[in-house]
Scaffold this active site. Structure first.
Site, PDB file in Angstrom:
ATOM      1  N   TYR A 124       0.853  -1.188   0.000  1.00 31.41           N
ATOM      2  CA  TYR A 124       0.000   0.000   0.000  1.00 31.41           C
ATOM      3  C   TYR A 124       0.887   1.236   0.000  1.00 31.41           C
ATOM      4  O   TYR A 124       1.721   1.413   0.900  1.00 31.41           O
ATOM      5  CB  TYR A 124      -0.939   0.039   1.207  1.00 31.41           C
ATOM      6  CG  TYR A 124      -1.859   1.239   1.120  1.00 31.41           C
ATOM      7  CD1 TYR A 124      -2.948   1.215   0.248  1.00 31.41           C
ATOM      8  CD2 TYR A 124      -1.602   2.400   1.829  1.00 31.41           C
ATOM      9  CE1 TYR A 124      -3.770   2.318   0.104  1.00 31.41           C
ATOM     10  CE2 TYR A 124      -2.417   3.511   1.688  1.00 31.41           C
ATOM     11  CZ  TYR A 124      -3.503   3.469   0.829  1.00 31.41           C
ATOM     12  OH  TYR A 124      -4.303   4.566   0.669  1.00 31.41           O
ATOM     13  N   HIS A 258       4.362  15.843   7.147  1.00 33.52           N
ATOM     14  CA  HIS A 258       3.754  14.620   6.599  1.00 33.52           C
ATOM     15  C   HIS A 258       2.236  14.722   6.595  1.00 33.52           C
ATOM     16  O   HIS A 258       1.577  14.366   5.621  1.00 33.52           O
ATOM     17  CB  HIS A 258       4.173  13.407   7.422  1.00 33.52           C
ATOM     18  CG  HIS A 258       5.307  12.636   6.831  1.00 33.52           C
ATOM     19  ND1 HIS A 258       5.215  11.968   5.637  1.00 33.52           N
ATOM     20  CD2 HIS A 258       6.565  12.423   7.282  1.00 33.52           C
ATOM     21  CE1 HIS A 258       6.369  11.379   5.362  1.00 33.52           C
ATOM     22  NE2 HIS A 258       7.203  11.641   6.336  1.00 33.52           N
ATOM     23  N   HIS A 323      10.513   7.121  14.598  1.00 38.18           N
ATOM     24  CA  HIS A 323      11.828   7.663  14.248  1.00 38.18           C
ATOM     25  C   HIS A 323      12.423   8.326  15.486  1.00 38.18           C
ATOM     26  O   HIS A 323      11.716   8.998  16.233  1.00 38.18           O
ATOM     27  CB  HIS A 323      11.716   8.723  13.143  1.00 38.18           C
ATOM     28  CG  HIS A 323      11.055   8.253  11.897  1.00 38.18           C
ATOM     29  ND1 HIS A 323       9.719   8.512  11.616  1.00 38.18           N
ATOM     30  CD2 HIS A 323      11.529   7.544  10.847  1.00 38.18           C
ATOM     31  CE1 HIS A 323       9.414   7.992  10.451  1.00 38.18           C
ATOM     32  NE2 HIS A 323      10.481   7.390   9.959  1.00 38.18           N
ATOM     33  N   ASP A 356      14.548   8.128   5.319  1.00 33.30           N
ATOM     34  CA  ASP A 356      13.308   8.122   4.545  1.00 33.30           C
ATOM     35  C   ASP A 356      13.558   7.806   3.083  1.00 33.30           C
ATOM     36  O   ASP A 356      12.702   7.240   2.407  1.00 33.30           O
ATOM     37  CB  ASP A 356      12.624   9.489   4.643  1.00 33.30           C
ATOM     38  CG  ASP A 356      11.627   9.557   5.783  1.00 33.30           C
ATOM     39  OD1 ASP A 356      11.401   8.524   6.433  1.00 33.30           O
ATOM     40  OD2 ASP A 356      11.079  10.644   6.026  1.00 33.30           O
ATOM     41  N   HIS A 415      -0.056 -41.017  18.745  1.00 34.10           N
ATOM     42  CA  HIS A 415       1.293 -40.460  18.646  1.00 34.10           C
ATOM     43  C   HIS A 415       2.331 -41.514  19.040  1.00 34.10           C
ATOM     44  O   HIS A 415       3.353 -41.692  18.368  1.00 34.10           O
ATOM     45  CB  HIS A 415       1.443 -39.237  19.579  1.00 34.10           C
ATOM     46  CG  HIS A 415       0.854 -37.961  19.029  1.00 34.10           C
ATOM     47  ND1 HIS A 415      -0.482 -37.806  18.815  1.00 34.10           N
ATOM     48  CD2 HIS A 415       1.453 -36.784  18.666  1.00 34.10           C
ATOM     49  CE1 HIS A 415      -0.707 -36.579  18.352  1.00 34.10           C
ATOM     50  NE2 HIS A 415       0.460 -35.947  18.253  1.00 34.10           N
TER      51      HIS A 415
END
Length: 428
Positions: A124, A258, A323, A356, A415
């Protein structure tokens, strides 16, 4: 940007809250769109693309012609910059390959571990106010190195129904197998269920707003894995009198631009430094094209004055930043004692912007405090570890009795029989 001076530890949880809505508030909207995409496929994709992106899309798949045209629209300088960044990302992620781990745990019992790629992955890539073509490098490059067979990319179209040329150029450069013009919740739902246009994938990667983050979390309920909850971007800077106030301000603003729901935090032992950074933010902010976005993000942000380095590190670990920049005299103390952070940037000449784009590390990182339990995207994110074993006659004779006793103690007779039959066959 509000300053908090030596806040009491009891105030930290409230002080360090992110400016996002809770899962419970967003989830009903996401669930409704998921249900409609599951039932109606592309029809629902078109409805919500019109609603959220303001455009009618007849064909979600990007054509080869559109890619060829986009390549011509990207400048040579930008192509060279992308190429350099791609090279560094390839180098760093290729170095993360690990050899097969092979061991004979006892005579005749051989065990080994190998890593295999996830066959189908979905990427995405946010569009919105900033076309994040750099995120394609961070996701498609390690996917190719890992050997993923299908790399499906979804990104929202603009008002003309087009994708930014740099996104298309970078996607084809990095080996993306299919590009689709669809974003938001509906894109995540499409990759979760599969539609007429979007292939169903096994794992979804990539950052987004809080709606995309909740959509990815909801996708896990339908058997699709995700890289991590990665929502609105955030940055914490630890700085003292040795830091360059202009540099610190520029780093804080680089994250603030941003989005309005981004958050930046400055933790310092120096009140003088906080005052100098405040002044620099005021000066630099006015020069930014995205200053209105940055101003709103700054309102969500914090300056925190602390009495010593230990308190600073304690607050940083409590916050768990996506960050984290360290610009202090005793950087070793901060680096060695910070245990909750997505990616760390050390020194006055290591801007977060380098990570970045082009240093080589991955910028798809856990936000909202998830750095306390999640890693950032890396090569292993696109792979699965598979274990193998081979037991010889000598091996089953050596291990068999222990397996029989343990299976019997747990009441699992079948088993035990699986071993007993083999042991008996070796007595004849």
């Amino acid at each position: 940007m509000k300053t908090y001076k030596n806040p009491d530890k009891s105030e930290w949880p409230k002080l360090l809250l992110r400016p996002t809505q809770t899962f419970e508030v967003v989830e009903p909207v996401v669930a409704e769109i998921f249900e409609k995409v599951q039932d109606e496929g592309d029809k629902t994709l078109r409805t919500y693309t019109q609603k959220f992106d303001g455009v009618d899309i007849l064909n979600f798949k990007v054509s080869e012609q559109e890619i060829f045209e986009a390549i011509d629209l990207v400048s040579e300088d930008l192509k060279q910059a992308i190429s350099m960044a791609k090279s560094n990302v390839e180098k760093f992620h290729s170095a993360q390959k690990t050899a097969i781990i092979e061991l004979e745990t006892m005579p005749g019992v051989s065990c080994w571990q190998e890593k295999r790629p996830i066959q189908k992955v979905g990427l995405y890539i946010p569009g919105g106010t900033a076309p994040l073509f750099s995120t394609i490098l961070m996701l498609a490059v390690p996917a190719k190195i890992a050997g993923c067979e299908e790399i499906v990319l979804c990104t929202p179209p603009n008002g003309e129904g087009e994708i930014h040329p740099a996104i298309l150029y970078t996607a084809q450069l990095c080996g993306v197998t299919q590009i689709l013009k669809v974003g938001g919740i509906q894109a995540i739902a499409g990759m979760t269920f599969g539609t007429e246009s979007i292939p169903k994938v096994y794992k979804i990667f990539g950052p987004g707003n809080q709606y995309v983050t909740v959509a990815k979390q909801l996708a896990t309920k339908y058997g699709v894995a995700i890289d991590m909850p990665a929502g609105p971007s955030e940055l914490l800077v630890a700085a003292d009198d040795t830091a360059n106030a202009a540099f610190v301000a520029s780093d804080l603003l680089s994250q603030a631009e941003h989005g309005m729901d981004s958050q930046v935090v400055l933790v310092s032992t120096s009140e003088r430094l906080l005052e100098a950074v405040t002044k620099e933010i005021g000066l630099q902010l006015e020069e930014l094209p995205r200053k209105e976005i940055a101003k709103k993000a700054i309102k969500n942000s914090r300056f925190i004055l602390v009495e010593n380095n230990q308190v600073a590190v304690d607050i940083i670990n409590e916050y768990g930043p996506e960050h984290y920049i360290v610009c202090v005299a005793d950087e070793d103390f901060y680096v060695q004692n910070t245990i909750n952070a997505g990616s760390v940037f050390i020194g006055n000449y290591t801007p977060e912007s380098a990570g970045d784009y082009a240093s080589g590390t991955n910028h798809t990182l856990p936000t909202n405090g998830y750095a306390k339990q999640y890693s950032g995207v890396n090569l292993d994110s696109f792979m699965k570890s598979m274990t193998f074993q081979k037991i010889s006659k000598e091996g089953i004779l050596g291990i068999g009795k222990a397996v029989e006793l343990m299976a019997e103690a747990e009441g699992l007779q079948a088993h035990k029989n699986a071993v007993t039959l083999r042991l008996n066959s070796l007595k004849n």
